[in-house]
Design a protein around this motif. Structure first.
Motif, PDB file in Angstrom:
ATOM      1  N   SER A   1      -8.878  -3.194  -2.874  1.00  0.00           N
ATOM      2  CA  SER A   1      -8.801  -3.698  -1.271  1.00  0.00           C
ATOM      3  C   SER A   1      -9.695  -4.684  -1.016  1.00  0.00           C
ATOM      4  N   GLU A   2     -10.834  -4.553  -1.260  1.00  0.00           N
ATOM      5  CA  GLU A   2     -11.734  -5.745  -0.949  1.00  0.00           C
ATOM      6  C   GLU A   2     -11.342  -7.129  -1.506  1.00  0.00           C
ATOM      7  N   ASP A   3     -10.651  -7.058  -2.789  1.00  0.00           N
ATOM      8  CA  ASP A   3     -10.309  -8.167  -3.330  1.00  0.00           C
ATOM      9  C   ASP A   3      -9.120  -8.795  -2.475  1.00  0.00           C
ATOM     10  N   VAL A   4      -8.203  -7.988  -2.168  1.00  0.00           N
ATOM     11  CA  VAL A   4      -6.925  -8.505  -1.437  1.00  0.00           C
ATOM     12  C   VAL A   4      -7.370  -8.912  -0.105  1.00  0.00           C
ATOM     13  N   GLU A   5      -8.253  -8.236   0.837  1.00  0.00           N
ATOM     14  CA  GLU A   5      -8.843  -8.644   1.856  1.00  0.00           C
ATOM     15  C   GLU A   5      -9.506 -10.008   1.741  1.00  0.00           C
ATOM     16  N   ARG A   6     -10.025 -10.297   0.782  1.00  0.00           N
ATOM     17  CA  ARG A   6     -10.791 -11.655   0.646  1.00  0.00           C
ATOM     18  C   ARG A   6      -9.724 -12.861   0.261  1.00  0.00           C
ATOM     19  N   VAL A   7      -8.777 -12.377  -0.347  1.00  0.00           N
ATOM     20  CA  VAL A   7      -7.420 -13.631  -0.801  1.00  0.00           C
ATOM     21  C   VAL A   7      -6.923 -13.776   0.709  1.00  0.00           C
ATOM     22  N   VAL A   8      -6.597 -12.802   1.518  1.00  0.00           N
ATOM     23  CA  VAL A   8      -6.082 -13.065   2.874  1.00  0.00           C
ATOM     24  C   VAL A   8      -6.992 -13.734   3.850  1.00  0.00           C
TER      25      VAL A   8
ATOM     26  N   ASN B   1      -0.886  -3.038  -2.010  1.00  0.00           N
ATOM     27  CA  ASN B   1      -0.778  -2.070  -3.210  1.00  0.00           C
ATOM     28  C   ASN B   1      -1.595  -2.793  -4.424  1.00  0.00           C
ATOM     29  N   GLY B   2      -2.532  -3.676  -4.244  1.00  0.00           N
ATOM     30  CA  GLY B   2      -3.240  -4.181  -5.337  1.00  0.00           C
ATOM     31  C   GLY B   2      -2.534  -5.614  -5.577  1.00  0.00           C
ATOM     32  N   ASP B   3      -1.381  -6.070  -5.013  1.00  0.00           N
ATOM     33  CA  ASP B   3      -0.704  -7.045  -5.643  1.00  0.00           C
ATOM     34  C   ASP B   3      -0.899  -8.174  -4.297  1.00  0.00           C
ATOM     35  N   CYS B   4      -1.695  -9.235  -4.665  1.00  0.00           N
ATOM     36  CA  CYS B   4      -2.135 -10.153  -3.639  1.00  0.00           C
ATOM     37  C   CYS B   4      -0.893 -11.019  -3.284  1.00  0.00           C
ATOM     38  N   ARG B   5       0.076 -11.355  -3.967  1.00  0.00           N
ATOM     39  CA  ARG B   5       1.098 -12.144  -3.641  1.00  0.00           C
ATOM     40  C   ARG B   5       1.827 -11.190  -2.516  1.00  0.00           C
ATOM     41  N   ASN B   6       2.117  -9.980  -2.599  1.00  0.00           N
ATOM     42  CA  ASN B   6       2.592  -9.207  -1.364  1.00  0.00           C
ATOM     43  C   ASN B   6       1.910  -9.618  -0.200  1.00  0.00           C
ATOM     44  N   ALA B   7       0.506  -9.416  -0.191  1.00  0.00           N
ATOM     45  CA  ALA B   7      -0.277  -9.599   0.832  1.00  0.00           C
ATOM     46  C   ALA B   7      -0.215 -10.999   1.401  1.00  0.00           C
ATOM     47  N   LEU B   8      -0.217 -12.191   0.620  1.00  0.00           N
ATOM     48  CA  LEU B   8       0.012 -13.507   1.132  1.00  0.00           C
ATOM     49  C   LEU B   8       1.519 -13.745   1.726  1.00  0.00           C
ATOM     50  N   ASN B   9       2.528 -13.202   1.085  1.00  0.00           N
ATOM     51  CA  ASN B   9       3.834 -13.317   1.619  1.00  0.00           C
ATOM     52  C   ASN B   9       4.084 -12.649   3.055  1.00  0.00           C
ATOM     53  N   ALA B  10       3.245 -11.422   3.113  1.00  0.00           N
ATOM     54  CA  ALA B  10       3.229 -10.791   4.673  1.00  0.00           C
ATOM     55  C   ALA B  10       2.467 -11.559   5.602  1.00  0.00           C
ATOM     56  N   LEU B  11       1.423 -12.289   5.117  1.00  0.00           N
ATOM     57  CA  LEU B  11       0.664 -12.970   6.136  1.00  0.00           C
ATOM     58  C   LEU B  11       1.493 -14.203   6.501  1.00  0.00           C
TER      59      LEU B  11
ATOM     60  N   PHE C   1       1.772  14.307  -1.409  1.00  0.00           N
ATOM     61  CA  PHE C   1       1.782  13.487  -2.640  1.00  0.00           C
ATOM     62  C   PHE C   1       2.686  12.350  -2.051  1.00  0.00           C
ATOM     63  N   ALA C   2       3.759  12.269  -1.407  1.00  0.00           N
ATOM     64  CA  ALA C   2       4.285  11.221  -0.957  1.00  0.00           C
ATOM     65  C   ALA C   2       3.475  10.343  -0.076  1.00  0.00           C
ATOM     66  N   ARG C   3       2.796  11.025   0.966  1.00  0.00           N
ATOM     67  CA  ARG C   3       1.937  10.004   1.690  1.00  0.00           C
ATOM     68  C   ARG C   3       0.797   9.473   0.769  1.00  0.00           C
ATOM     69  N   LEU C   4       0.299  10.164  -0.115  1.00  0.00           N
ATOM     70  CA  LEU C   4      -0.628   9.383  -0.982  1.00  0.00           C
ATOM     71  C   LEU C   4      -0.040   8.303  -1.786  1.00  0.00           C
ATOM     72  N   LEU C   5       1.337   8.485  -2.156  1.00  0.00           N
ATOM     73  CA  LEU C   5       1.921   7.365  -3.012  1.00  0.00           C
ATOM     74  C   LEU C   5       2.219   6.075  -1.747  1.00  0.00           C
ATOM     75  N   TYR C   6       2.721   6.732  -0.773  1.00  0.00           N
ATOM     76  CA  TYR C   6       3.180   5.638   0.140  1.00  0.00           C
ATOM     77  C   TYR C   6       1.984   4.663   0.609  1.00  0.00           C
ATOM     78  N   ALA C   7       0.783   5.201   0.862  1.00  0.00           N
ATOM     79  CA  ALA C   7      -0.267   4.606   1.183  1.00  0.00           C
ATOM     80  C   ALA C   7      -0.805   3.920  -0.098  1.00  0.00           C
ATOM     81  N   GLY C   8      -0.428   3.912  -1.150  1.00  0.00           N
ATOM     82  CA  GLY C   8      -0.893   2.937  -2.057  1.00  0.00           C
ATOM     83  C   GLY C   8      -2.096   3.536  -2.917  1.00  0.00           C
ATOM     84  N   VAL C   9      -2.320   4.814  -3.084  1.00  0.00           N
ATOM     85  CA  VAL C   9      -3.102   5.604  -3.807  1.00  0.00           C
ATOM     86  C   VAL C   9      -2.836   5.184  -5.380  1.00  0.00           C
TER      87      VAL C   9
END
Length: 450
Positions: free
Chosen positions: A178-185, A216-226, A287-295
């Motif tokens: 999470s820290e890595d993705v936040e840094r990329v954003v 969910n650990g994919d910086c491309r997803n985060a940048l596309n959303a941003l 279980f579903a909530r954990l998966l959806y949250a990206g665990v």
């Protein structure tokens, strides 16, 4: 007249290149260009690590980068190209054929002979190459004509030919933290050259966490959303583009579960207690909530294995089989398919009879191992596999259980100081009920009862 014409063409080419770069998606514009800009994968490119040293000294040999999408595989390969004096050729295994590869190898041979310049070949989706395509690359790898860098989301030891894999170093990439993705954003917002640094963007803290969670650990997803959030949000009265948590979630087209560290542990606790309590519906909900949250689903698989012994044990020995099988399925096929295997194991564990006799047994034995005094192993239990054991008295008086009715005979096995100690107390649940009956029968035989 020719000089001005050439200058004009050069300016036009530069302008066209600049226009292409500026129109490229944010995720492409923000690709790191150096190792210092690269984010994540500290286990292989951190200070002093092998891969970093090999890149900096231009000694990187043929390698395969494998891991989930958006974790930096292709980007790191491009950094290799920029950091070395070698030529760099990129192919995609879906579209490239043997003919194209042979042309690249021929050019690489000429380049090496004339200029002593190595050629790096980056092959995206390298697991998609057939055996014939892979075999055509082998001579170039063995002679060092080509320095191969394969990039794949699959496990190369399963999805690729062994001949290629055996000639490459394997480097596994993991989802970014999470820290890595936040840094990329944050870097994208601050960068004036390639990002949004020239705009007045106000990114709220919970919006940053939302981008990170949904990625969910994919910086491309985060940048596309941003990028979508910035381009579709009008400035406020002060001229600031304010990105809120709701805008971040909407830009990602997913409902957000704000899963901070405390909520993660709370939901995991609720999941584990639902397993122990035998509530399949509740366990599946968490279980579903954990998966959806990206665990990371491997966390859930590990808990299933632990609970198979901790809360079920020998009341239903198949619980361990189901849990381990689900974990192996997750490693082999990944998500989303492995959701079914994990769900099957969750329901099986919930619906199984429960017993905590295994965990109580090992806790008691470990406590005594720590505090009881050390003492020699009784003679009848000592090792007899070496020459001269009989002369030392090893094994004297040992009774071989298979020579007796029921394949059992009364005999003392405990350390002398723990004689009479009982750790495992089978419950009356499931298969343990039969074990309990057997223990009770043997207890009566020890007492001379029938």
């Amino acid at each position: 007249m020719r000089a001005p014409k050439e200058t004009g063409n050069g300016n036009m080419e530069h302008l066209l290149t600049k226009n292409l770069e500026e129109s490229a998606p944010l995720a492409d514009r923000m690709r790191p260009r150096t190792l210092d800009e690269f984010v994540g994968q500290e286990h292989i490119v951190g200070e002093g690590k092998l891969l970093r040293r090999a890149i900096l000294t231009d000694r990187l040999q043929s390698s395969i980068f494998f891991g989930p999408p958006g974790t930096g595989k292709t980007t790191l390969a491009a950094i290799v190209a920029n950091a070395t004096g070698g030529a760099f050729v990129r192919l995609n295994a879906v579209t490239a054929g043997v003919k194209e590869l042979r042309a690249i190898v021929n050019e690489a041979e000429s380049r090496l002979q004339l200029y002593r310049q190595p050629t790096y070949l980056l092959l995206d989706e390298c697991h998609r190459w057939s055996k014939a395509q892979s075999d055509s690359l082998l001579p170039a790898l063995e002679k060092g004509t080509i320095r191969f860098i394969g990039s794949t989301t699959e496990n190369p030891m399963i999805a690729m030919t062994s001949a290629i894999v055996s000639r490459c170093r394997l480097f596994q990439f993991y989802p970014l933290s999470s820290e890595d993705v936040e840094r990329v954003v944050q870097n994208a917002i601050a960068d004036e050259e390639r990002g949004f640094g020239k705009r007045n963007i106000v990114l709220e803290e919970d919006a940053l966490q939302t981008f990170s969670a949904i990625a969910n650990g994919d910086c491309r997803n985060a940048l596309n959303a941003l990028e979508l959030a910035v381009m579709t949000t009008p400035p406020d009265e002060a001229g600031a583009i304010r990105i809120t948590r709701e805008i971040a979630a909407e830009s990602s087209q997913r409902k957000v579960i704000q899963c901070d560290e405390q909520l993660f542990y709370d939901m995991l606790s609720a999941f584990c207690k639902s397993l122990r309590g035998g509530d399949s519906d509740a366990a599946l909900a968490w279980f579903a909530r954990l998966l959806y949250a990206g665990v990371d689903p491997r966390i859930i698989a590990r808990r299933l294995i632990a609970h198979a012994s901790e809360d079920i044990g020998l009341a239903n020995p198949q619980a361990m089989v189901q849990a381990v099988a689900a974990a192996e399925a997750l490693e082999h096929v990944g998500l989303p398919e492995a959701r079914l295997s994990l769900t099957q194991a969750i329901v099986f564990l919930c619906e199984s009879p429960k017993s905590n006799s295994v965990v109580k047994a090992v806790d008691g034995a470990m406590a005594d191992a720590e505090k009881s005094r050390d003492e020699p192993v009784p003679m009848h239990l000592r090792d007899t596999s070496f020459a001269g054991a009989a002369r030392l008295g090893h094994g004297a008086g040992y009774r071989y259980p298979h020579n007796y009715p029921g394949h059992w005979v009364q005999q003392e096995y405990m350390p002398p100081s723990l004689k009479g100690k009982r750790y495992y107390e089978p419950s009356d649940q499931g298969q343990e009920a039969k074990i309990r009956e057997n223990h009770e029968r043997r207890d009566r035989l020890r007492k001379g009862e029938t």
